[in-house]
Design a protein around this motif. Structure first.
Motif, PDB file in Angstrom:
ATOM      1  N   GLN A   1       0.865  -1.172   0.000  1.00 39.81           N
ATOM      2  CA  GLN A   1       0.000   0.000   0.000  1.00 39.81           C
ATOM      3  C   GLN A   1       0.903   1.222   0.000  1.00 39.81           C
TER       4      GLN A   1
ATOM      5  N   ALA B   1       0.787  -5.116   2.282  1.00 39.82           N
ATOM      6  CA  ALA B   1      -0.665  -5.303   2.283  1.00 39.82           C
ATOM      7  C   ALA B   1      -1.016  -6.755   1.972  1.00 39.82           C
TER       8      ALA B   1
ATOM      9  N   TYR C   1      -2.706   0.260  -4.164  1.00 42.02           N
ATOM     10  CA  TYR C   1      -2.004  -0.997  -3.895  1.00 42.02           C
ATOM     11  C   TYR C   1      -1.215  -1.374  -5.136  1.00 42.02           C
TER      12      TYR C   1
ATOM     13  N   SER D   1      -4.484   6.394  -1.195  1.00 44.00           N
ATOM     14  CA  SER D   1      -3.733   5.134  -1.187  1.00 44.00           C
ATOM     15  C   SER D   1      -4.030   4.318  -2.433  1.00 44.00           C
TER      16      SER D   1
ATOM     17  N   ASN E   1      -5.576  -7.353  -1.787  1.00 44.58           N
ATOM     18  CA  ASN E   1      -5.644  -5.942  -2.170  1.00 44.58           C
ATOM     19  C   ASN E   1      -5.052  -5.707  -3.562  1.00 44.58           C
TER      20      ASN E   1
ATOM     21  N   THR F   1       0.753   5.431   0.116  1.00 44.00           N
ATOM     22  CA  THR F   1      -0.151   6.517   0.482  1.00 44.00           C
ATOM     23  C   THR F   1       0.569   7.850   0.335  1.00 44.00           C
TER      24      THR F   1
END
Length: 167
Positions: free
Chosen positions: A112, A160, A121, A119, A164, A114
């Motif tokens: 992930q 993550a 993935y 955000s 995702n 951000t």
């Protein structure tokens, strides 16, 4: 004097990388505190702040995965049935990560990223010297269409769940 300073600068990252190998622990996944420096190699499960830039090569759905670090080894993506970047479920949110090398267990890992509260993935498919180097379309998504204008950004990252990234 400049040569000596350059050697000191180059040796520092090697010392960080050597710490896990020198550890007497039999654990295959070293656990040490990540350095806040975006240029340091750290445990892939860690989170922190890194430089994120783009490379349009990762925007190509026909990018042959045999040409990236996560290619044909036992941990490679080709071995798992993916042939091109476009065949990956997260495409175009793919790119290079600092935690990857050829046949790394981090191949295909989902991260992930951000930036400014947004955000995305990203699937790691290749090796980056530092931070992340992702598809321009992915950086555009992360920065609200400003990949080319900004060139790179400082973003936070965290490992993550594979779901995702569509795995």
């Amino acid at each position: 004097m400049k040569f000596s300073a350059a050697l000191t600068f180059l040796a520092a990252p090697l010392a960080v990388m050597a710490v896990p190998a020198a550890s007497p622990s039999p654990s295959p996944s070293p656990s040490f505190s990540p350095s806040p420096s975006p240029s340091s190699k750290v445990d892939a499960a860690a989170a922190g702040t890194v430089d994120v830039k783009y490379d349009p090569a990762y925007d190509n759905p026909d990018l042959d995965l045999n040409t990236v670090s996560c290619s044909d080894g036992p941990n490679g993506l080709v071995t798992k049935g993916y042939k091109t970047a476009g065949s990956l479920p997260s495409f175009p949110r793919v790119g290079a990560a600092f935690s990857v090398s050829w046949n790394s267990p981090n191949c295909g890992k989902c991260y992930q990223l951000t930036y400014n509260g947004k955000s995305i993935y990203v699937t790691a498919i290749d090796q980056a010297t530092t931070g992340f180097n992702i598809a321009q379309e992915a950086l555009d998504e992360l920065t609200g269409g400003q990949a080319v204008q900004l060139g790179h950004v400082q973003a936070t990252y965290a490992e993550a769940a594979p779901a995702n990234c569509g795995f």
